[in-house]
Design an enzyme around this catalytic site. Structure first.
Site, PDB file in Angstrom:
ATOM      1  N   ASP A   1       0.819  -1.225  -0.134  1.00 16.32           N
ATOM      2  CA  ASP A   1       0.011  -0.128   0.026  1.00 16.32           C
ATOM      3  C   ASP A   1       0.774   1.138   0.007  1.00 16.32           C
ATOM      4  O   ASP A   1       0.568   2.380  -0.541  1.00 16.32           O
ATOM      5  CB  ASP A   1      -1.036  -0.020   1.373  1.00 16.32           C
TER       6      ASP A   1
ATOM      7  N   ASN B   1       1.294  -2.919   4.556  1.00 16.89           N
ATOM      8  CA  ASN B   1       0.479  -3.691   3.381  1.00 16.89           C
ATOM      9  C   ASN B   1      -0.594  -4.491   4.464  1.00 16.89           C
ATOM     10  O   ASN B   1      -0.511  -4.033   5.517  1.00 16.89           O
ATOM     11  CB  ASN B   1       1.366  -4.501   2.614  1.00 16.89           C
TER      12      ASN B   1
END
Lengths: 254, 254
Positions: free
Chosen positions: B145, B155
């Site tokens: 992310d 993430n």
């Protein structure tokens, strides 16, 4: 292993008393079962005291699956240690891993600790690492389904990841189990077969299909944590430590 | 970070064309979005080739959440690498972590790979350690992310445990993400706040309450994997390696 041991003990009683008739055998079986229950509760309480001595002063404990009053005769192994910490005024927080795919942590452990007003927080299994990284957890205590003579521990799937993560974060990882869980005929974890359960336990959650039809699922019921990752094994007869083989053997009653 | 980057790019286009009227700005915005899509697919395909070069000859890959065609514009980051391995005839098996509490792996990744006839097996998040111990997995590839300048990776929750377990088993752990995911203004993972989501995502599964009313749940959305646990970061412009700070900076276009 512990369950087989208890069943065998009741069966032995039945066999011994059957010559006196079915009714006598039946009553003896029930009495033996009650005796096992009382012994189990007493053993769990002793185990809990041995465990408590190993815990940090302020306990923020992570556990997995249910190793409590529901899984034992009434006090619990890992949750017995939790109860002892609470009674000693040292319990800050218990984190209960959800424990996919059967949610024993979310369903049973959370319920059991809530009943006694103990501070419990449920997390998805995926969140354990993050909690450890942030210092929210300072010890891990789990039960065991079977312990090999060398200290390798078979327990609910997801236990082994916690042991690896605890080692990485230098958080102690303890196993609490009655000595009857130790299978002295089993040399090490490689001899413990891992049961595969129904893939639909993964494909369907609470009856709702989450995995497309036709996609394979794997569902191992247990994993094996190597003894190297276990700080100590807490039994009713004392604490076993590295090297576990002689340490466990020394606890064994003669 | 990647999403904000794309939105900003379309907004810039709109601002530039708005003097010509709303219709012109609208058409330019759509054209820019289509251009981003095409670039994203092309970038993911380049990324996949860079990733493929790092994988073992026969690929048995574990992934987490969905970093595929659904999460990107059509080819995927981690799943782009999977597609490239399949196209090269080197894909033996993909394991998709269920990814509690939202089941993106069970729902999306499994569906996406099944659509293309790729060999995918879903597991509960708790089973990843056991699979690694038994040699079923020989690499882990996930998306991201947000990546800090030093290579720390934010993430989906549950990524960090996989990275720890992969290191323990000496299995390579790769992150595949476009360079736009790297936040060069973010020095390291300590500066990434972890969003807490609705506790009911844990308490209720598919609408069914599994945690007793009144029991607390914690639901962190992401975790941060320290760069030390990441073997390589695979981008469309090449592969970054330790030490990540200069390696990522070198990939950055000028």
């Amino acid at each position: 292993v512990n369950l087989a041991w208890a069943v065998e003990r009741v069966l032995r009683t039945i066999r011994a008393r059957l010559p006196e008739g079915v009714q006598a055998a039946r009553e003896a079986a029930l009495a033996e079962a009650h005796a096992i229950t009382a012994e189990d509760v007493a053993a769990c309480k002793r185990m809990a005291q041995h465990g408590l001595a190993l815990l940090p002063p302020r306990v923020r404990l992570l556990t997995h699956c249910n190793a409590g009053a529901i899984a034992t005769a009434g006090y619990g192994t890992a949750l017995g240690v939790v109860r002892a910490a609470a009674a000693a005024g040292r319990l800050e927080q218990v984190y209960a891993d959800e424990t996919r795919p059967r949610q024993q942590g979310a369903r049973l452990t959370a319920w059991e600790l809530q009943q006694e007003g103990l501070p419990v927080t449920v997390i998805a299994d995926t969140a354990a690492g993050s909690l450890m990284a942030h210092g929210a957890v300072n010890c891990v205590v789990v039960g065991a389904d079977r312990i090999a003579a060398n200290g390798d521990v078979a327990n609910k799937i997801g236990t082994y990841p916690l042991a690896i993560m605890a080692a990485y974060h230098r958080i102690p990882f303890f196993v609490a189990a009655p000595l009857s869980t130790v299978d002295f005929d089993c040399a090490d974890g490689t001899q413990i077969p891992v049961e595969q359960r129904d893939p639909d336990e993964v494909a369907l959650i609470e009856g709702v299909r989450v995995v497309c039809e036709g996609v394979a699922c794997e569902n191992p019921a247990f994993d094996v944590t190597p003894a190297a990752l276990v700080q100590a094994i807490i039994t009713e007869l004392g604490v076993a430590r590295h090297p576990f083989k002689p340490s466990l053997a020394a606890l064994r009653p003669h």
